[in-house]
Design a protein around this motif. Sequence first.
Motif, PDB file in Angstrom:
ATOM      1  N   LEU A   7       1.063  -1.113   0.067  1.00 51.65           N
ATOM      2  CA  LEU A   7       0.068   0.001  -0.016  1.00 51.65           C
ATOM      3  C   LEU A   7       0.912   1.344  -0.106  1.00 51.65           C
ATOM      4  O   LEU A   7       0.438   2.066  -0.617  1.00 51.65           O
ATOM      5  CB  LEU A   7      -1.053  -0.014   1.045  1.00 51.65           C
ATOM      6  CG  LEU A   7      -1.895  -0.887   1.403  1.00 51.65           C
ATOM      7  CD1 LEU A   7      -2.871  -0.938   2.479  1.00 51.65           C
ATOM      8  CD2 LEU A   7      -3.024  -0.681   0.028  1.00 51.65           C
ATOM      9  N   LEU A   8       1.852   1.211   0.629  1.00 45.75           N
ATOM     10  CA  LEU A   8       2.794   2.400   0.716  1.00 45.75           C
ATOM     11  C   LEU A   8       3.343   2.547  -0.497  1.00 45.75           C
ATOM     12  O   LEU A   8       3.837   3.594  -0.856  1.00 45.75           O
ATOM     13  CB  LEU A   8       3.830   2.242   1.863  1.00 45.75           C
ATOM     14  CG  LEU A   8       4.875   3.404   2.433  1.00 45.75           C
ATOM     15  CD1 LEU A   8       3.865   4.345   2.586  1.00 45.75           C
ATOM     16  CD2 LEU A   8       5.792   2.914   3.356  1.00 45.75           C
ATOM     17  N   GLY A  11       0.869   3.726  -2.958  1.00 45.28           N
ATOM     18  CA  GLY A  11       0.639   5.387  -2.659  1.00 45.28           C
ATOM     19  C   GLY A  11       1.714   6.182  -3.243  1.00 45.28           C
ATOM     20  O   GLY A  11       1.468   7.333  -3.768  1.00 45.28           O
ATOM     21  N   ALA A  14       1.781   6.553  -7.036  1.00 48.40           N
ATOM     22  CA  ALA A  14       0.661   7.221  -7.386  1.00 48.40           C
ATOM     23  C   ALA A  14       1.260   8.910  -7.377  1.00 48.40           C
ATOM     24  O   ALA A  14       0.820   9.753  -8.344  1.00 48.40           O
ATOM     25  CB  ALA A  14      -0.660   6.964  -6.907  1.00 48.40           C
ATOM     26  N   CYS A  15       1.521   9.320  -6.340  1.00 55.30           N
ATOM     27  CA  CYS A  15       2.052  10.572  -6.044  1.00 55.30           C
ATOM     28  C   CYS A  15       3.226  10.972  -7.070  1.00 55.30           C
ATOM     29  O   CYS A  15       3.160  11.986  -7.328  1.00 55.30           O
ATOM     30  CB  CYS A  15       2.512  10.906  -4.642  1.00 55.30           C
ATOM     31  SG  CYS A  15       1.162  10.938  -3.477  1.00 55.30           S
TER      32      CYS A  15
END
Length: 173
Positions: A7-8, A11, A14-15
């Motif tokens: 998940l990290l 994320g 995506a950023c």
Amino acid sequence: MPVVSRLLSVGLRACEIAFAAVVAGIVGSYLDDYHDGNGWPLARLIYIEVVAGISLLLGLLWLLPFSGGFFHWPMDILLSFAWFASFGLLVEWLGDSTCDGDTFDWNQISFHGFCGRYRTAEAFSFLSAVFWLLSAIVGLWFIRREGRKRTTVVAPAGEGVRVRRPWYRRNRV
């Protein structure tokens, strides 16, 4: 594959994609407006656009969910250094312009015009560099944690203990 690191990683990727898209759009508009002359200002804008394009491509490819994405940490570090160099080029060019303020004075981001857009490109290039570095750290953390997970097989007496990977683990050769 652990959920937290995945998940990290998703994320962060995506950023990174979003930050590269913002910088590519702003710098692309500057390249479109740059009509007269050639030389150093044009070369620095082209470099930043190339770094943003490579970041977009690799960020999209490595966003796919598989554990091999964690083994790209050396490239994450290289892209982080490339983004820090882009940030430095933007800071140096801003020093030559008419925009007032310090390097990290990003109060003008919400204003329209040259200085606001330029400060936005500067801010997002710095954030992109930090996020690529964080992706590299997450990749190193994942590899280190997975390297500790080894199974032990007890051999017959006199042969000692052998350590080998299970058949479903990835080989790092």
